[in-house]
Each structure stands twice: as structure tokens, then as C-alpha cells.
Motif scaffolding. Sequence first.
Motif, PDB file in Angstrom:
ATOM      1  N   ALA A  18      85.854  -6.503  87.439  1.00 54.91           N
ATOM      2  CA  ALA A  18      86.163  -7.007  88.771  1.00 54.91           C
ATOM      3  C   ALA A  18      85.360  -6.279  89.848  1.00 54.91           C
ATOM      4  CB  ALA A  18      87.664  -6.917  89.050  1.00 54.91           C
ATOM      5  N   VAL A  19      84.042  -6.241  89.663  1.00 56.84           N
ATOM      6  CA  VAL A  19      83.170  -5.623  90.676  1.00 56.84           C
ATOM      7  C   VAL A  19      82.199  -6.664  91.236  1.00 56.84           C
ATOM      8  CG1 VAL A  19      83.282  -3.242  89.845  1.00 56.84           C
ATOM      9  CG2 VAL A  19      81.601  -4.801  88.855  1.00 56.84           C
ATOM     10  N   GLU A  20      81.688  -6.389  92.430  1.00 62.64           N
ATOM     11  CA  GLU A  20      80.735  -7.296  93.078  1.00 62.64           C
ATOM     12  C   GLU A  20      79.398  -7.250  92.341  1.00 62.64           C
ATOM     13  OE1 GLU A  20      81.562  -9.292  95.590  1.00 62.64           O
ATOM     14  OE2 GLU A  20      83.580  -8.432  95.392  1.00 62.64           O
ATOM     15  N   PRO A  21      78.727  -8.426  92.193  1.00 58.31           N
ATOM     16  CA  PRO A  21      77.447  -8.471  91.474  1.00 58.31           C
ATOM     17  C   PRO A  21      76.428  -7.467  92.004  1.00 58.31           C
ATOM     18  CG  PRO A  21      78.189 -10.683  92.004  1.00 58.31           C
ATOM     19  CD  PRO A  21      79.169  -9.744  92.633  1.00 58.31           C
ATOM     20  N   GLU A  22      76.399  -7.240  93.335  1.00 62.67           N
ATOM     21  CA  GLU A  22      75.354  -6.354  93.878  1.00 62.67           C
ATOM     22  C   GLU A  22      75.577  -4.888  93.477  1.00 62.67           C
ATOM     23  OE1 GLU A  22      77.043  -8.600  95.585  1.00 62.67           O
ATOM     24  OE2 GLU A  22      78.070  -7.764  97.331  1.00 62.67           O
ATOM     25  N   LYS A  23      76.760  -4.551  93.019  1.00 61.95           N
ATOM     26  CA  LYS A  23      77.001  -3.171  92.575  1.00 61.95           C
ATOM     27  C   LYS A  23      76.503  -2.932  91.147  1.00 61.95           C
ATOM     28  CE  LYS A  23      80.533  -0.622  93.668  1.00 61.95           C
ATOM     29  NZ  LYS A  23      81.928  -0.150  93.652  1.00 61.95           N
ATOM     30  N   VAL A  24      76.284  -4.041  90.409  1.00 59.67           N
ATOM     31  CA  VAL A  24      75.894  -3.926  89.003  1.00 59.67           C
ATOM     32  C   VAL A  24      74.372  -3.837  88.886  1.00 59.67           C
ATOM     33  CG1 VAL A  24      76.134  -4.950  86.702  1.00 59.67           C
ATOM     34  CG2 VAL A  24      77.952  -5.233  88.377  1.00 59.67           C
ATOM     35  N   LYS A  25      73.867  -2.603  88.996  1.00 54.71           N
ATOM     36  CA  LYS A  25      72.425  -2.375  88.866  1.00 54.71           C
ATOM     37  C   LYS A  25      72.158  -1.739  87.503  1.00 54.71           C
ATOM     38  CE  LYS A  25      71.850  -1.551  93.817  1.00 54.71           C
ATOM     39  NZ  LYS A  25      73.087  -0.971  94.391  1.00 54.71           N
ATOM     40  N   ALA A  26      70.889  -1.796  87.084  1.00 57.06           N
ATOM     41  CA  ALA A  26      70.550  -1.251  85.760  1.00 57.06           C
ATOM     42  C   ALA A  26      70.982   0.209  85.637  1.00 57.06           C
ATOM     43  CB  ALA A  26      69.060  -1.385  85.505  1.00 57.06           C
ATOM     44  N   ALA A  27      70.874   0.951  86.736  1.00 54.55           N
ATOM     45  CA  ALA A  27      71.191   2.380  86.656  1.00 54.55           C
ATOM     46  C   ALA A  27      72.676   2.683  86.883  1.00 54.55           C
ATOM     47  CB  ALA A  27      70.354   3.134  87.685  1.00 54.55           C
ATOM     48  N   SER A  28      73.468   1.635  87.160  1.00 54.48           N
ATOM     49  CA  SER A  28      74.895   1.886  87.446  1.00 54.48           C
ATOM     50  C   SER A  28      75.613   2.415  86.214  1.00 54.48           C
ATOM     51  CB  SER A  28      75.590   0.591  87.878  1.00 54.48           C
ATOM     52  OG  SER A  28      74.921  -0.006  88.947  1.00 54.48           O
ATOM     53  N   SER A  29      76.333   3.512  86.411  1.00 54.22           N
ATOM     54  CA  SER A  29      77.130   4.080  85.323  1.00 54.22           C
ATOM     55  C   SER A  29      78.498   3.397  85.322  1.00 54.22           C
ATOM     56  CB  SER A  29      77.291   5.581  85.532  1.00 54.22           C
ATOM     57  OG  SER A  29      78.503   6.015  84.953  1.00 54.22           O
ATOM     58  N   PHE A  30      78.946   3.018  84.119  1.00 52.73           N
ATOM     59  CA  PHE A  30      80.227   2.308  84.029  1.00 52.73           C
ATOM     60  C   PHE A  30      81.361   3.131  84.610  1.00 52.73           C
ATOM     61  CE2 PHE A  30      77.861   0.256  80.519  1.00 52.73           C
ATOM     62  CZ  PHE A  30      77.895  -1.026  81.025  1.00 52.73           C
ATOM     63  N   ILE A  31      81.410   4.399  84.215  1.00 53.36           N
ATOM     64  CA  ILE A  31      82.545   5.229  84.612  1.00 53.36           C
ATOM     65  C   ILE A  31      82.398   5.726  86.049  1.00 53.36           C
ATOM     66  CG2 ILE A  31      83.764   7.405  84.111  1.00 53.36           C
ATOM     67  CD1 ILE A  31      83.278   6.758  81.118  1.00 53.36           C
ATOM     68  N   GLU A  32      81.199   6.283  86.378  1.00 53.24           N
ATOM     69  CA  GLU A  32      81.043   6.881  87.708  1.00 53.24           C
ATOM     70  C   GLU A  32      80.856   5.864  88.827  1.00 53.24           C
ATOM     71  OE1 GLU A  32      78.074   9.819  86.673  1.00 53.24           O
ATOM     72  OE2 GLU A  32      79.597  10.393  85.202  1.00 53.24           O
ATOM     73  N   ASP A  33      80.057   4.817  88.563  1.00 50.23           N
ATOM     74  CA  ASP A  33      79.760   3.870  89.649  1.00 50.23           C
ATOM     75  C   ASP A  33      80.659   2.641  89.660  1.00 50.23           C
ATOM     76  OD1 ASP A  33      77.596   5.492  90.435  1.00 50.23           O
ATOM     77  OD2 ASP A  33      76.355   4.593  88.858  1.00 50.23           O
ATOM     78  N   LEU A  34      81.089   2.218  88.476  1.00 46.07           N
ATOM     79  CA  LEU A  34      81.814   0.949  88.428  1.00 46.07           C
ATOM     80  C   LEU A  34      83.314   1.131  88.181  1.00 46.07           C
ATOM     81  CD1 LEU A  34      79.161  -1.117  86.414  1.00 46.07           C
ATOM     82  CD2 LEU A  34      79.429  -0.954  88.887  1.00 46.07           C
ATOM     83  N   GLY A  35      83.734   2.389  88.098  1.00 44.90           N
ATOM     84  CA  GLY A  35      85.176   2.670  88.011  1.00 44.90           C
ATOM     85  C   GLY A  35      85.843   2.257  86.708  1.00 44.90           C
ATOM     86  N   ALA A  36      85.066   2.184  85.625  1.00 48.08           N
ATOM     87  CA  ALA A  36      85.657   1.783  84.345  1.00 48.08           C
ATOM     88  C   ALA A  36      86.404   2.955  83.704  1.00 48.08           C
ATOM     89  CB  ALA A  36      84.565   1.296  83.405  1.00 48.08           C
ATOM     90  N   ASP A  37      87.463   2.640  82.930  1.00 48.67           N
ATOM     91  CA  ASP A  37      88.097   3.689  82.122  1.00 48.67           C
ATOM     92  C   ASP A  37      87.743   3.431  80.654  1.00 48.67           C
ATOM     93  OD1 ASP A  37      89.743   1.656  81.213  1.00 48.67           O
ATOM     94  OD2 ASP A  37      91.482   2.282  82.372  1.00 48.67           O
ATOM     95  N   SER A  38      88.250   4.295  79.760  1.00 45.49           N
ATOM     96  CA  SER A  38      87.824   4.198  78.359  1.00 45.49           C
ATOM     97  C   SER A  38      88.223   2.857  77.733  1.00 45.49           C
ATOM     98  CB  SER A  38      88.403   5.362  77.557  1.00 45.49           C
ATOM     99  OG  SER A  38      89.804   5.369  77.685  1.00 45.49           O
ATOM    100  N   LEU A  39      89.382   2.343  78.148  1.00 42.11           N
ATOM    101  CA  LEU A  39      89.835   1.060  77.614  1.00 42.11           C
ATOM    102  C   LEU A  39      88.928  -0.079  78.093  1.00 42.11           C
ATOM    103  CD1 LEU A  39      92.221   0.630  75.748  1.00 42.11           C
ATOM    104  CD2 LEU A  39      93.632   0.108  77.720  1.00 42.11           C
ATOM    105  N   ASP A  40      88.471   0.015  79.365  1.00 41.77           N
ATOM    106  CA  ASP A  40      87.536  -0.997  79.887  1.00 41.77           C
ATOM    107  C   ASP A  40      86.277  -1.038  79.033  1.00 41.77           C
ATOM    108  OD1 ASP A  40      88.903  -1.908  82.229  1.00 41.77           O
ATOM    109  OD2 ASP A  40      88.386  -0.040  83.243  1.00 41.77           O
ATOM    110  N   ILE A  41      85.817   0.151  78.644  1.00 41.53           N
ATOM    111  CA  ILE A  41      84.566   0.213  77.887  1.00 41.53           C
ATOM    112  C   ILE A  41      84.737  -0.416  76.505  1.00 41.53           C
ATOM    113  CG2 ILE A  41      82.847   1.810  76.909  1.00 41.53           C
ATOM    114  CD1 ILE A  41      82.969   3.301  79.493  1.00 41.53           C
ATOM    115  N   VAL A  42      85.869  -0.116  75.862  1.00 41.17           N
ATOM    116  CA  VAL A  42      86.138  -0.747  74.556  1.00 41.17           C
ATOM    117  C   VAL A  42      86.195  -2.270  74.705  1.00 41.17           C
ATOM    118  CG1 VAL A  42      87.796  -0.960  72.668  1.00 41.17           C
ATOM    119  CG2 VAL A  42      87.396   1.265  73.711  1.00 41.17           C
ATOM    120  N   GLU A  43      86.861  -2.728  75.751  1.00 42.78           N
ATOM    121  CA  GLU A  43      86.964  -4.174  75.987  1.00 42.78           C
ATOM    122  C   GLU A  43      85.587  -4.786  76.230  1.00 42.78           C
ATOM    123  OE1 GLU A  43      89.996  -4.407  79.177  1.00 42.78           O
ATOM    124  OE2 GLU A  43      90.567  -6.268  78.184  1.00 42.78           O
TER     125      GLU A  43
END
Lengths: 82, 251
Positions: A18-43
Amino acid sequence: MSTNTEERVRSIICDQLAVEPEKVKAASSFIEDLGADSLDIVELVMTMEEEFDMDIPDEEAEKMKTVGDVINYINAKSSANH
Amino acid sequence: MSLVKPLALVTGASRGIGAAIAEKLASHGFHVLINYVSNEAKAIEVVNTIIAAGGSAEPLRFDVTSEAEIATAFEFISKKTQTTGAALEVLVNNAGISEDGLILRLKKESLDRTLQTNLVSAILTCKEAARLMMKNRKGSIIQISSVVGEMGNAGQVAYSAAKAGMIGLTKSLAKELASRHIRVNAVTPGYIQTDMTNALNETQKTAIIEGIPLGYLGEGQDVANLVAFLALPESRYITGQVIGINGGLYI
């Protein structure tokens, strides 16, 4: 092929985290930049496996820290299969 | 208000506590998947009872000790959720067996069977259900453990180890899935009138009843009422809990 993969990966990430497309850059880190937790990553990994019809082993999944890592992995794996 | 009934899967639902739970959940508006492994006639009887009472259910055969059969069953459930738009909201891990005997006479095969059927099966079905429930950000998983998992019982080393294992499963999984609004709880029935307890002789029954403060055996219905409560949004703030239902046998 690769642009298409990139778009599909980005769109899944926007959807799932549930993030805005412009925040999803190649260098974006899932945890630090996109606010994902471990369960998000598994999903996310599970959704990528379904979307691209491939198995992503846990040890590979653990290495994917950024959006670019995922795109590169899927591109490499798809081209290896064709 | 959606017209599609949410799905509830109850393992080992062809008789006993499982059948009572299935009927109760159906009365609360779930479409109940009645899992069974060998007794198809009994499973269909439960389905018919539910339909006659105005509810909705269908039999679903799979062996809970087979990872492959569990996977196939969940593929079926996943397809069903896609075609009907109904989500799997409830999983009740009720399937179980008990093979009693003192540890000195315990056979490895019997130990394996008991752990597989009562505990490993529950972990594997939780894994599959979690996948589906995570997508919906909603779900309630209920393990039917046992009072012997809490208090122990001579002659039930394997069974009580498996039932205590379900409590560990419940607590860990509740922590893993809480952020996705999936609740996981365990209920620990005491002595409930079922085929399992009907196998006891009168002397054994009298001895048991003397240990129960309320002075009588429970019924499947009593457990079903508690499970239904845990399945419904009324219990939304309860997760990771072990709830005894034992007439005071273990306090």
C-alpha cells in the motif's frame, strides 16, 4: 520482457505494501523505505512466486533487500529458463 | 451485507466434538467444510443435518496426516474462494486420536501416529490456512487441545505431549499473525461425552466424575458454543489464549 517484469514487480509491491508508485524506486529498501515487516516480505515473495510461476528459495529471498534486487533476480531467473 | 457465506473448515468433523462444532458454526452463517478421512457416511449425515436445519455445508475428504492431501484440499478451498468470493475465515483443528498406554509399553509407531494426527496435522493446516487468511487480513484459528495437555495424565504421554504442543503452536502463531488480524486460540476440553470417553467403563467414569467439581461430563455442544464464540467477531480482542472447558477439573 524486462520492462514488463519491472512494471509487474512494482505494481505488486504498490499493491501489497500500500505505497505510492513514485516511492517504489530500484534503490528503495523494503524495510527502511517502504515500511515492510518480515511478514510483508514473505507475502511479497509468495506473490512473486505465483505471478512469475517460479520458486524463490529462502536463501535467495533473504538477499533481496531492495526493489531492484527483486527485479534483477526475476529477470535473471526468467532469462535462464528461456 | 454480503450474501456469500464465509467458509469454515473443521477437521475431523464427521462425529463427536467436531460434528457439534460444525453444526454450531453453520447455525452462525458459515458454509462449513466437513473434513473426514474414512467415515464418509457419517460426514454426509452431518452435512444433511446442517442443511435440514437451514445451514450450508459440504463434505471434504482428506487425511490430515498427509501433507499432499492437505495441499490438495487447500487448492480446492482456494479455488472455491476465487469462484464464489467467499473467504476462508475459520479453521478448527479438531482431528485427533488417542492411543493410551504407559510409557514403558509405548511403541514408536503409536507415538508417531499420535503426534502426526494431533499435532503435525494442525501445524500443516495452519500453514495453508494462514496463506489464505493473510490475503484477507482476517481469520480465526481454533485448536481443539485438551485438558491433559495442561495437567498431564498417566497413560497419555504421547497424547498429552501432542495436545500441549498445540498450545505452543497457538501462542507462537498468534504472535506471527496478529498484525494481519488473524487470531489463534486453543480450547482445552476436559471430559466430554464422545466415542472416546464412551469407551471408558463405569468404574473409570465414576472416578473421573468425582474429580470434576461440577459433577458431570461435558457435551460436544458445550465445546461448540465456546468455539463459535472464538470464531466470531465478539471475541475480537482474544488471541493466543488457552481456554479451559472442563467443569472445573483443572483450575
